[in-house]
Design a protein around this motif. Structure first.
Motif, short mmCIF file in Angstrom:
data_model
loop_
_atom_site.label_atom_id
_atom_site.label_comp_id
_atom_site.label_asym_id
_atom_site.label_seq_id
_atom_site.Cartn_x
_atom_site.Cartn_y
_atom_site.Cartn_z
N LEU A 198 0.83 -1.21 0.00
CA LEU A 198 0.00 0.00 0.00
C LEU A 198 0.87 1.26 0.00
CD1 LEU A 198 -2.78 -1.05 2.54
CD2 LEU A 198 -3.09 -0.58 0.09
N PHE A 199 1.92 1.24 0.81
CA PHE A 199 2.83 2.39 0.86
C PHE A 199 3.40 2.70 -0.52
CE2 PHE A 199 6.97 4.35 1.26
CZ PHE A 199 6.73 5.39 2.13
N GLN A 200 3.78 1.65 -1.22
CA GLN A 200 4.39 1.84 -2.54
C GLN A 200 3.39 2.37 -3.57
OE1 GLN A 200 6.05 -2.12 -2.93
NE2 GLN A 200 8.08 -1.38 -2.36
N GLN A 201 2.10 2.24 -3.29
CA GLN A 201 1.09 2.76 -4.20
C GLN A 201 0.89 4.27 -4.06
OE1 GLN A 201 -2.58 0.47 -4.14
NE2 GLN A 201 -1.39 -1.38 -3.69
N GLY A 202 1.40 4.84 -3.00
CA GLY A 202 1.36 6.29 -2.86
C GLY A 202 0.35 6.80 -1.84
N ASP A 203 0.20 8.11 -1.85
CA ASP A 203 -0.59 8.81 -0.85
C ASP A 203 -2.06 8.43 -0.83
OD1 ASP A 203 1.64 10.09 0.10
OD2 ASP A 203 1.27 11.95 -1.01
N GLU A 204 -2.58 7.94 -1.93
CA GLU A 204 -4.01 7.58 -1.95
C GLU A 204 -4.32 6.40 -1.04
OE1 GLU A 204 -2.05 5.48 -5.43
OE2 GLU A 204 -2.06 7.54 -4.72
N THR A 205 -3.29 5.75 -0.53
CA THR A 205 -3.51 4.59 0.36
C THR A 205 -3.27 4.92 1.83
OG1 THR A 205 -1.24 3.79 0.15
CG2 THR A 205 -2.84 3.00 -1.50
N VAL A 206 -3.17 6.19 2.16
CA VAL A 206 -2.93 6.58 3.55
C VAL A 206 -4.02 6.03 4.46
CG1 VAL A 206 -2.85 8.55 5.14
CG2 VAL A 206 -1.53 8.60 3.03
N GLY A 207 -5.27 6.14 4.06
CA GLY A 207 -6.39 5.65 4.88
C GLY A 207 -6.31 4.16 5.15
N PRO A 208 -6.17 3.34 4.11
CA PRO A 208 -6.05 1.89 4.36
C PRO A 208 -4.82 1.51 5.19
CG PRO A 208 -6.63 2.30 2.06
CD PRO A 208 -6.34 3.64 2.69
N ARG A 209 -3.72 2.22 5.00
CA ARG A 209 -2.53 1.95 5.82
C ARG A 209 -2.81 2.24 7.28
NH1 ARG A 209 1.94 5.46 3.38
NH2 ARG A 209 0.43 6.17 1.86
N LYS A 210 -3.45 3.36 7.53
CA LYS A 210 -3.79 3.73 8.90
C LYS A 210 -4.71 2.67 9.51
CE LYS A 210 -6.08 7.20 11.71
NZ LYS A 210 -6.96 8.36 11.72
N GLU A 211 -5.70 2.22 8.77
CA GLU A 211 -6.63 1.19 9.27
C GLU A 211 -5.90 -0.10 9.61
OE1 GLU A 211 -9.79 1.58 10.22
OE2 GLU A 211 -9.45 3.69 9.74
N LEU A 212 -4.95 -0.49 8.76
CA LEU A 212 -4.15 -1.69 9.07
C LEU A 212 -3.43 -1.53 10.40
CD1 LEU A 212 -2.36 -2.75 5.74
CD2 LEU A 212 -3.91 -4.14 7.12
N LEU A 213 -2.82 -0.39 10.60
CA LEU A 213 -2.08 -0.15 11.83
C LEU A 213 -2.99 -0.08 13.05
CD1 LEU A 213 0.57 2.45 10.59
CD2 LEU A 213 0.85 -0.02 10.91
N ILE A 214 -4.16 0.52 12.89
CA ILE A 214 -5.13 0.59 13.99
C ILE A 214 -5.56 -0.82 14.40
CG2 ILE A 214 -7.49 1.25 14.59
CD1 ILE A 214 -6.98 3.86 12.99
N GLU A 215 -5.84 -1.66 13.42
CA GLU A 215 -6.25 -3.05 13.72
C GLU A 215 -5.13 -3.81 14.42
OE1 GLU A 215 -8.18 -6.44 14.36
OE2 GLU A 215 -9.09 -4.54 13.74
N GLN A 216 -3.90 -3.62 13.97
CA GLN A 216 -2.77 -4.30 14.62
C GLN A 216 -2.57 -3.77 16.03
OE1 GLN A 216 -1.22 -7.05 13.45
NE2 GLN A 216 -2.85 -6.83 11.92
N ARG A 217 -2.79 -2.47 16.23
CA ARG A 217 -2.68 -1.92 17.58
C ARG A 217 -3.71 -2.55 18.51
NH1 ARG A 217 -3.47 4.34 18.14
NH2 ARG A 217 -5.56 3.69 17.55
N LYS A 218 -4.94 -2.71 18.03
CA LYS A 218 -5.99 -3.35 18.84
C LYS A 218 -5.57 -4.76 19.23
CE LYS A 218 -9.92 -0.96 16.73
NZ LYS A 218 -11.06 -1.12 15.81
#
Length: 124
Positions: free
Chosen positions: A69-89
């Protein structure tokens, strides 16, 4: 920076670094004129990030997805954040479980300490 130095700096084997690159866990590392991996500061930041995340048990599959997702660029900021939030939980849940186990171990050890003191008192 050569792979040997990166391996030493982050306490990861060279095979692990190559594996991480091969499966897309870290972005492709540039090579010098001799074809030897030449890690940039950015590459090293990825290595440090992945080591940190793996150190607390985050799954390789999730991290591969994150890097993709990171390599796809800024349009994936939301999904990246969601992945991290789920991992934090999930990490918070595991930490709570570990805290419960730690308390139980502490209680057991305290019980053994009391038993040892009784035995020592009886022997004296």
């Amino acid at each position: 920076m050569l792979i040997s130095k990166v391996s030493e700096k982050y306490d990861l084997s060279q095979d692990t670094l190559r594996y991480y690159e091969r499966i897309g866990l870290i972005p492709r590392v540039n090579r010098n004129k001799s074809g030897i991996r030449d890690y940039t500061e950015e590459d090293c930041r990825w290595v440090e990030f992945i080591k940190c995340m793996r150190g607390v048990g985050l799954p390789i599959e999730m991290l591969i997805e994150y890097v993709g997702l990171f390599q796809q660029g800024d349009e994936t900021v939301g999904p990246r954040k969601e992945l991290l939030i789920e991992q934090r939980k999930q990490l918070v849940t595991r930490m709570d479980e570990m805290k419960t186990v730690l308390e139980r171990l502490n209680d057991k050890i305290a019980t053994y300490d009391q038993s040892i003191r009784r035995v020592e008192h009886t022997l004296n």
